[in-house]
Design a protein around this motif. Sequence first.
Motif, PDB file in Angstrom:
ATOM      1  N   ALA A  80      56.453  39.788  28.744  1.00 30.11           N
ATOM      2  CA  ALA A  80      55.928  41.133  29.006  1.00 30.11           C
ATOM      3  C   ALA A  80      54.573  41.114  29.693  1.00 30.11           C
ATOM      4  O   ALA A  80      54.292  41.956  30.545  1.00 30.11           O
ATOM      5  N   ALA A  81      53.714  40.159  29.316  1.00 30.21           N
ATOM      6  CA  ALA A  81      52.353  40.113  29.866  1.00 30.21           C
ATOM      7  C   ALA A  81      51.731  38.762  29.529  1.00 30.21           C
ATOM      8  O   ALA A  81      52.187  38.060  28.630  1.00 30.21           O
ATOM      9  N   PHE A  82      50.673  38.434  30.245  1.00 25.87           N
ATOM     10  CA  PHE A  82      49.873  37.269  29.889  1.00 25.87           C
ATOM     11  C   PHE A  82      49.092  37.605  28.633  1.00 25.87           C
ATOM     12  O   PHE A  82      48.520  38.686  28.522  1.00 25.87           O
ATOM     13  N   LYS A 102      42.856  46.662  34.503  1.00 26.15           N
ATOM     14  CA  LYS A 102      43.970  47.165  33.694  1.00 26.15           C
ATOM     15  C   LYS A 102      44.410  46.099  32.682  1.00 26.15           C
ATOM     16  O   LYS A 102      44.940  45.048  33.054  1.00 26.15           O
ATOM     17  N   TYR A 103      44.215  46.388  31.390  1.00 27.85           N
ATOM     18  CA  TYR A 103      44.534  45.443  30.326  1.00 27.85           C
ATOM     19  C   TYR A 103      44.729  46.208  29.019  1.00 27.85           C
ATOM     20  O   TYR A 103      44.407  47.402  28.925  1.00 27.85           O
ATOM     21  N   TYR A 111      45.731  41.414  26.903  1.00 31.74           N
ATOM     22  CA  TYR A 111      47.046  41.385  27.540  1.00 31.74           C
ATOM     23  C   TYR A 111      46.942  41.931  28.954  1.00 31.74           C
ATOM     24  O   TYR A 111      46.419  43.022  29.160  1.00 31.74           O
ATOM     25  N   VAL A 112      47.447  41.170  29.916  1.00 30.05           N
ATOM     26  CA  VAL A 112      47.406  41.522  31.330  1.00 30.05           C
ATOM     27  C   VAL A 112      48.791  41.283  31.921  1.00 30.05           C
ATOM     28  O   VAL A 112      49.360  40.205  31.736  1.00 30.05           O
ATOM     29  N   LYS A 113      49.318  42.256  32.635  1.00 26.03           N
ATOM     30  CA  LYS A 113      50.651  42.088  33.234  1.00 26.03           C
ATOM     31  C   LYS A 113      50.629  41.098  34.397  1.00 26.03           C
ATOM     32  O   LYS A 113      51.503  40.263  34.530  1.00 26.03           O
ATOM     33  N   SER A 116      46.464  40.403  39.500  1.00 23.04           N
ATOM     34  CA  SER A 116      45.979  41.396  40.465  1.00 23.04           C
ATOM     35  C   SER A 116      45.566  42.702  39.786  1.00 23.04           C
ATOM     36  O   SER A 116      44.916  43.539  40.406  1.00 23.04           O
ATOM     37  N   ASP A 117      45.892  42.865  38.488  1.00 17.81           N
ATOM     38  CA  ASP A 117      45.486  44.061  37.749  1.00 17.81           C
ATOM     39  C   ASP A 117      44.042  43.993  37.257  1.00 17.81           C
ATOM     40  O   ASP A 117      43.504  44.993  36.780  1.00 17.81           O
ATOM     41  N   ILE A 118      43.428  42.810  37.333  1.00 20.40           N
ATOM     42  CA  ILE A 118      42.077  42.658  36.795  1.00 20.40           C
ATOM     43  C   ILE A 118      41.134  42.057  37.832  1.00 20.40           C
ATOM     44  O   ILE A 118      41.564  41.483  38.829  1.00 20.40           O
ATOM     45  N   GLN A 119      39.852  42.189  37.553  1.00 18.28           N
ATOM     46  CA  GLN A 119      38.808  41.593  38.386  1.00 18.28           C
ATOM     47  C   GLN A 119      38.571  40.164  37.885  1.00 18.28           C
ATOM     48  O   GLN A 119      38.081  39.972  36.758  1.00 18.28           O
ATOM     49  N   LEU A 120      38.905  39.170  38.686  1.00 21.19           N
ATOM     50  CA  LEU A 120      38.743  37.782  38.260  1.00 21.19           C
ATOM     51  C   LEU A 120      37.277  37.414  38.059  1.00 21.19           C
ATOM     52  O   LEU A 120      36.958  36.600  37.194  1.00 21.19           O
TER      53      LEU A 120
END
Length: 144
Positions: A80-82, A102-103, A111-113, A116-120
């Motif tokens: 489902a997600a990392f 987005k988490y 949890y991150v899908k 690319s949803d988060i700022q590295l």
Amino acid sequence: MAKNKTIVTENSVMDFINSYVADDQKKIDSFELIHLMEKWTGFPAKMWGPSIIGFGSYSYKYASGHEGTAPILAFSPRKAAFSLYVYSPSDENTLLLDELGKYKLAKACIYVKKLSDIQLSTLELVCKATIAYITQHNECACRT
């Protein structure tokens, strides 16, 4: 006293990703997380239990007497997600979460899908704040 189930193993991280992760983008993201977390911790990726990829280790002991060893940073590429095991309860990390993207947050896990949803760059700051927190509060290989 109960024995910890999540311990470091000799299983291959690459074999795990290539056999367990079906989604091509999740494989790419997994290899990127390995690269980043190795860079941030200075430790190679190792399997912890059957499905967690961890970096370095530290020893902890709770007031209850329960003690064990855990990875400094870790993740698991779940379906489902990392699951990112990178969060510590510091003031700095609490503020950084506003900038992460987005988490979803659980007690000790983000949890991150997909990456690319988060700022590295923010994830790096969260990870480094966690390394600092662990170094200050636990017996840790990250002190050397």
